[in-house]
Design a protein around this motif. Sequence first.
Motif, PDB file in Angstrom:
ATOM      1  N   THR A 204      -8.598  -0.321   4.999  1.00  0.00           N
ATOM      2  CA  THR A 204      -7.170  -0.075   4.855  1.00  0.00           C
ATOM      3  C   THR A 204      -6.685   0.924   5.892  1.00  0.00           C
ATOM      4  O   THR A 204      -7.477   1.677   6.477  1.00  0.00           O
ATOM      5  CB  THR A 204      -6.842   0.477   3.457  1.00  0.00           C
TER       6      THR A 204
ATOM      7  N   GLN B 147       2.149  -1.867   4.008  1.00  0.00           N
ATOM      8  CA  GLN B 147       1.014  -0.950   4.088  1.00  0.00           C
ATOM      9  C   GLN B 147       1.067  -0.064   5.333  1.00  0.00           C
ATOM     10  O   GLN B 147       0.567   1.064   5.324  1.00  0.00           O
ATOM     11  CB  GLN B 147      -0.289  -1.746   4.078  1.00  0.00           C
TER      12      GLN B 147
ATOM     13  N   GLU C 223       3.267  -8.187   3.314  1.00  0.00           N
ATOM     14  CA  GLU C 223       2.316  -7.287   2.648  1.00  0.00           C
ATOM     15  C   GLU C 223       1.778  -6.245   3.617  1.00  0.00           C
ATOM     16  O   GLU C 223       1.706  -5.054   3.295  1.00  0.00           O
ATOM     17  CB  GLU C 223       1.165  -8.119   2.070  1.00  0.00           C
TER      18      GLU C 223
END
Length: 282
Positions: free
Chosen positions: A55, A81, A77
């Motif tokens: 991530t 992030q 999405e």
Amino acid sequence: MTQAPQLPAATWFVGCGNMGRAILDGWRMAGMSLSPIVVIDPAMPAIEGVRTVATAADAGPAPKLVILGFKPQVIEEVAGQLKTWLTSKTVIVSLLVGVEVASLRNYFPKAGAIIRALPNLPVAVRRGVIALYSDDADDAVRQQMANFFAPLGFAPWMAEEAKVAAVGSVAGAGPAYVARFIAALIKAAEQRGLSHEIASTIALETVFGTAWLAAANNESMDAIARQVASPKGTTEAGLAVLDKEAVLDQLISLAIDAAARRGTELANEAKLASLAEPAHLS
């Protein structure tokens, strides 16, 4: 000796599929250091000389350069992030097929310059084509991006975004079509009793040698064909089949048109998605 360009620290590669790996392979072959790169990919692929994390939160310092290399379908999405880490000094380079700069700007409103880069697979061996386009990058950023992508092959800046799609439908998809042609040559050779190994080598060397000859001598394809085909000879007999009613030209044109249509569909899908829910990205 020309020094290899240095990528900024940090450079984030968000998603790293076949094209991302091809770019990394090309940069490695060109002698560029991959140490500034962090690959962010939930699959955490093992890539030589590159740190991989799952991530953005695990990536470390905020990036100066972000290269988007994931499937266009997950852009909403991923944008959610990344938004925490992007500033007006972050340059975004998108490899996403069909996603136009206007859609990218809706997804990444806080980023600095946004650039589309549409490469093809031969960038892995530094013989690729990379179409570049931006409507907000200044001269310094354009030169920096040119320096990064030039070691991978032919990297022209496009004056219009529509030309990026044109390059993609020809150069981007082209290696797949060339591969099919080579496969057909191999099958034809095998039908005449040659082993697969010999047939494969002959087909590959014929295509590679012809392209190299044309590039080295700056000759047209028609001129090369005329040099090979003697009057009433074997090659001329085969060309008569390919040239009849321009069947080969029409076949390739149909394939390119199909690729271009799909590119337009992807662009429209991305555009509608980016306009649908922009609020949560700001």
